[in-house]
Design an enzyme around this catalytic site. Sequence first.
Site, PDB file in Angstrom:
ATOM      1  N   GLU A  62       0.948  -1.301  -0.124  1.00  0.00           N
ATOM      2  CA  GLU A  62       0.034   0.174   0.002  1.00  0.00           C
ATOM      3  C   GLU A  62       0.975   1.303   0.107  1.00  0.00           C
ATOM      4  O   GLU A  62       1.814   1.394   0.675  1.00  0.00           O
ATOM      5  CB  GLU A  62      -0.870   0.002   1.127  1.00  0.00           C
ATOM      6  CG  GLU A  62      -1.921   1.021   1.204  1.00  0.00           C
ATOM      7  CD  GLU A  62      -2.763   0.861   2.609  1.00  0.00           C
ATOM      8  OE1 GLU A  62      -3.944   1.439   2.590  1.00  0.00           O
ATOM      9  OE2 GLU A  62      -2.672   0.005   3.248  1.00  0.00           O
ATOM     10  N   LYS A  64      -9.291   3.214  -2.971  1.00  0.00           N
ATOM     11  CA  LYS A  64      -9.656   2.201  -1.548  1.00  0.00           C
ATOM     12  C   LYS A  64     -11.038   2.467  -1.161  1.00  0.00           C
ATOM     13  O   LYS A  64     -11.471   3.814  -0.990  1.00  0.00           O
ATOM     14  CB  LYS A  64      -8.655   2.655  -0.440  1.00  0.00           C
ATOM     15  CG  LYS A  64      -8.808   1.821   0.813  1.00  0.00           C
ATOM     16  CD  LYS A  64      -7.565   1.966   1.582  1.00  0.00           C
ATOM     17  CE  LYS A  64      -7.577   0.905   2.973  1.00  0.00           C
ATOM     18  NZ  LYS A  64      -6.372   1.049   3.741  1.00  0.00           N
ATOM     19  N   CYS A 121      -5.711  -3.512   2.045  1.00  0.00           N
ATOM     20  CA  CYS A 121      -5.539  -3.486   3.136  1.00  0.00           C
ATOM     21  C   CYS A 121      -6.875  -3.695   4.203  1.00  0.00           C
ATOM     22  O   CYS A 121      -7.341  -4.714   4.439  1.00  0.00           O
ATOM     23  CB  CYS A 121      -4.631  -2.443   3.842  1.00  0.00           C
ATOM     24  SG  CYS A 121      -3.888  -2.503   5.434  1.00  0.00           S
ATOM     25  N   SER A 163      21.032  -0.595  33.708  1.00  0.00           N
ATOM     26  CA  SER A 163      21.063  -0.538  35.116  1.00  0.00           C
ATOM     27  C   SER A 163      21.165  -1.875  35.846  1.00  0.00           C
ATOM     28  O   SER A 163      21.616  -1.819  37.036  1.00  0.00           O
ATOM     29  CB  SER A 163      19.581   0.008  35.528  1.00  0.00           C
ATOM     30  OG  SER A 163      18.745  -1.294  35.109  1.00  0.00           O
TER      31      SER A 163
END
Length: 715
Positions: A45, A114, A175, A360
């Site tokens: 896309e 789309k 999509c 850490s």
Amino acid sequence: MGHYVTLATCNLNQWALDFEGNRDRIIASIVEAKRQGASLRVGPELEICGYGCLDHFSENDLYDHSWEMYAQILEDSRTQGILLDVGMPIIHKTIKYNCRIISYDGKILLIRPKLHLANDGNYREMRYFTPWNRPKYHETHMLPKLLREITGQHSVPFGDCIIETLDTTFGAETCEELFTPQSPHIAMALDGVEIFTNSSGSHHELRKLDTRLELITEATKKCGGVYLYSNQKGCDGDRLYYDGCACIVVNGEMVAQASQFSLADVEVISATIDLDDVRAYRSQKSAQLQAVQQLESYHRISADIELVASGHTFDPTLKPSTVQPIRYHLPEEEIALGPACWLWDYLRRSKCAGYFLPLSGGIDSCATAVLVHSMCRLVVEACENGDKQVISDVQAMCHQESDWIPENPQAIAKHIFYSSFMGTENSSKETRSRAKELAAEIGSYHIDMNMDTLVTSVVSVFEVATGKKPIFKIFGGSITENLALQNIQARLRMVLSYLFAQLLPWTRQKQGGLLVLGSANVDECLRGYLTKYDCSSADINPIGGISKTDLKKFIGWASVNFKMPILDDFLNATPTAELEPITENYVQSDEIDMGMTYDELSRFGRLRKVEKCGPLAMFIKLYHEWSQPPLNLTAEQVAEKVKRFWFFYAINRHKMTTMTPAYHAEQYSPDDNRFDLRPFLINPRFPWASKKIDEVVEAITKREKEIEASNLSVE
């Protein structure tokens, strides 16, 4: 005799606004598709401009540049002789659309906009584009002058149409349309379409791929056909990692599947399909009888093209692709691979000298360090496989000659990964030792230091200015003093981190600065268990969307699969911030400080974001869960936990406005800047919701007493 057609789809690592780079990768994918014998190539896309352009989609320049790149693709002789499905944004009648362009031999056959836009979670497509809310409707689109000169066409069809070649029919969906209740491929199938393409910009979330692949396989399982899925891959400029996994499915069965995570910029897969298999499958479904019930047919665009190889001549060398099992990664593998690929893209595209991590000795910074190690492992693997782009990138990043190939992950880490243990008098020997051993194992350039002098100096400035000296709670200080003394340590670590990130390469006669890595997990962000502008403030955070529970599982997996037994020490250590003095009777504990466990936080987070629960709905759901064995909590206990969560969530929500951009991996991410749009100033007591919870608790308690009394009378 069979009607064999070879089709190709791809994963492309496109970058937002990298027009020329995106163009080159598109052309490379077309060349590779042709090499594999494909007659149709499908791409992801918005592949020309990149999916993640966000508000740049509001700029008309973007659309002009997209047309310029598309024109160069059409003009390139290497793109001839194959049907192309390419994605880009287009302005039609002054309205912006997310489109597919179907072309063949330099001629545009169709522009297909789309129909359904993604508009939740991380997606804001309706902010930029308009959905084509007219199924099976088409208009005429006037091409720009540049395209008119190249194609010889003045206008082309624009709308929801299908392409009919000499031997088959295919249609495109994009999509989100796959995820909608009325997906276009259903109507297409009933109108005779045999090949469906889906071009996506779908991002990675832990445990999400099975949902996507289930929808893809179901698309052709119920109505037959060939489904080609293409996806963006990589970090195209933001928090998301698009996880590829292009695939080809026939009648619900997987015949080709690309990788979900890799460093390859261009990955093309193909499959040879017998269209007779589709026709035979559909005849069993009586699809032809259902099709005649359609009130409106698609407009068919005829293309004088043959997709079937060798026409009607039998070719014994051409064999259909075989069915293969779908490949999934374990969640632990997803954590190892997704953020690592994202880190690689971010580093090579930012052109920085490497990463700096405050290490850490706790599991969060440990997980971040291991992800950098995983990135280095992937780079070494790609180099061994001969990936020229990765080899070129890592040589430039490490300032090495063109014949240098890294032998192991440590050979890369020593050039681009820096770490530091910034200890105070509140740090334990164990955490310092763990940090040093892990740095040696991974190969980072490590600084072991104390910052007590700096902390003391800052506190002294306050004492001189006010005449007041704050002390820790265990020595008789107030909660306010205790919190301030913890926060100043954390904030000074952030200041030192940026100082070291800028100057450490200089001390080694290297050019450039480092990107600072953050290491606050998604649960701590949700709870607000971090100091604003402390060492959680960084340039990027690869674990900011991953839960503590999943991070521990990942470290356990990495200990075995990366052959790093030192990780077991991190896994077994009690999580602690080490910001308060350690005494014989007291060691600071994260879960005690938070007033809730990490497992509880994960559950709170999913109910709040994924299941859309407010305080009352959350209490009711958790009462039904936690009142049962093994927890056996009372209604009052569940109510107290729920109220405590919402209180701390609310009072710390402001911290999310300044959070480091984090890799998105979890559906309950509290990322205020994009994913989780909630106010940061709300009443933390949620008074009305709390009253309603109290009413339910009272009703539960009353009913429990009635049941208990009834049972006693029966006895």
